[in-house]
Scaffold this active site. Sequence first.
Site, PDB file in Angstrom:
ATOM      1  CG  ASP A 157      29.470 -30.196-165.780  1.00  0.00           C
ATOM      2  OD1 ASP A 157      29.384 -29.321-164.911  1.00  0.00           O
ATOM      3  OD2 ASP A 157      29.611 -29.955-166.989  1.00  0.00           O
ATOM      4  CG  ASP A 196      32.418 -35.242-168.417  1.00  0.00           C
ATOM      5  OD1 ASP A 196      32.236 -34.268-169.176  1.00  0.00           O
ATOM      6  OD2 ASP A 196      31.559 -35.625-167.601  1.00  0.00           O
ATOM      7  CE  LYS A 222      31.823 -35.595-173.167  1.00  0.00           C
ATOM      8  NZ  LYS A 222      32.226 -35.470-171.762  1.00  0.00           N
ATOM      9  CG  ASP A 278      29.593 -37.966-164.924  1.00  0.00           C
ATOM     10  OD1 ASP A 278      30.032 -37.442-165.970  1.00  0.00           O
ATOM     11  OD2 ASP A 278      28.521 -37.624-164.387  1.00  0.00           O
TER      12      ASP A 278
END
Length: 309
Positions: free
Chosen positions: A34, A32, A223, A248
């Site tokens: 960010d 991922d 996602k 995250d």
Amino acid sequence: MAGAAARGTGCVTLRGAQIRDLLDAKHNVLFDCDGVIWNGETAVTGAPEVVSLLKQRGKRVFFVTNNCTRPRENYVQKFSRLGFTDVAEEEIFSSAYCSAAYLRDVARLQGKVYVIGCGGVMKELRDAGVPVAEEEDAEPGASIYTCPLDPDVKAVLVGYDENFTFMKLAKACCYLRSPECLFLATDPDPWHPLRGGRVTPGSGSLTAALETASSRKATVIGKPSRFMFECISSQFGLDPARSLMIGDRLETDVLFGSNCGLTTVLTLTGVSTLEEALAYRDGQEPQQKDCVPDYVMESVADFLQALEE
């Protein structure tokens, strides 16, 4: 695919030899963006080096993001700006790009798509050759009673839109009255963190408004849907058993990995916390078990020592 908790494990802190063994067992690494390799306009310490070293080790690296605000070519510029020197456009899979691919290749849309979204979504749709219903500026006093509706609209796509209005919501509701009109969402993210402790509503909150108003459920492209992995795999032939997902956010990144049969790693540089992961692991709700990561690490920088040996 059962999550880590359902297998009686989960939330194992990665250290030393465990990191080496994990990397040796995997050929594909999905990140991922960010909260994992950058926060805003600042790269996570060590992340550019980790990406470069993984590639030098022969690993295939991909970037999977629900952020639909920019097209892939702009992501390449951001990677370069933040010190990632060897990231190619074809390695980047955003929810905007995958939504366009879905409409073109899976739905094979015969007509136009009405978009609640930003420039990144529009650019990916046009690059994919998907016709977009143009949004005309509303005249003073215009209402849903009088505004024109495009009869060629056969799909509605909802993404992040800072210019979201009641009129856009109302138009989308009108289009979705037809059961043959597809209803898609780029991603389910409810909110995104901003600097200074503020947040901004995400695509998921706008989708929820339209789902309520239309009494329909959207098909989510990003996602935790499997489609984003299928999109990558169709181009690169990924084996889930040899793939690692690093994210995250438990409810999107980790759940995505679980849904796709990937080994999952939660980094603590973004949204979700170790306490939340442990609560999911030790809780009694079965649907939360797929949100439990196999492993936890403070930061992707924890890979550096194993990669530099």
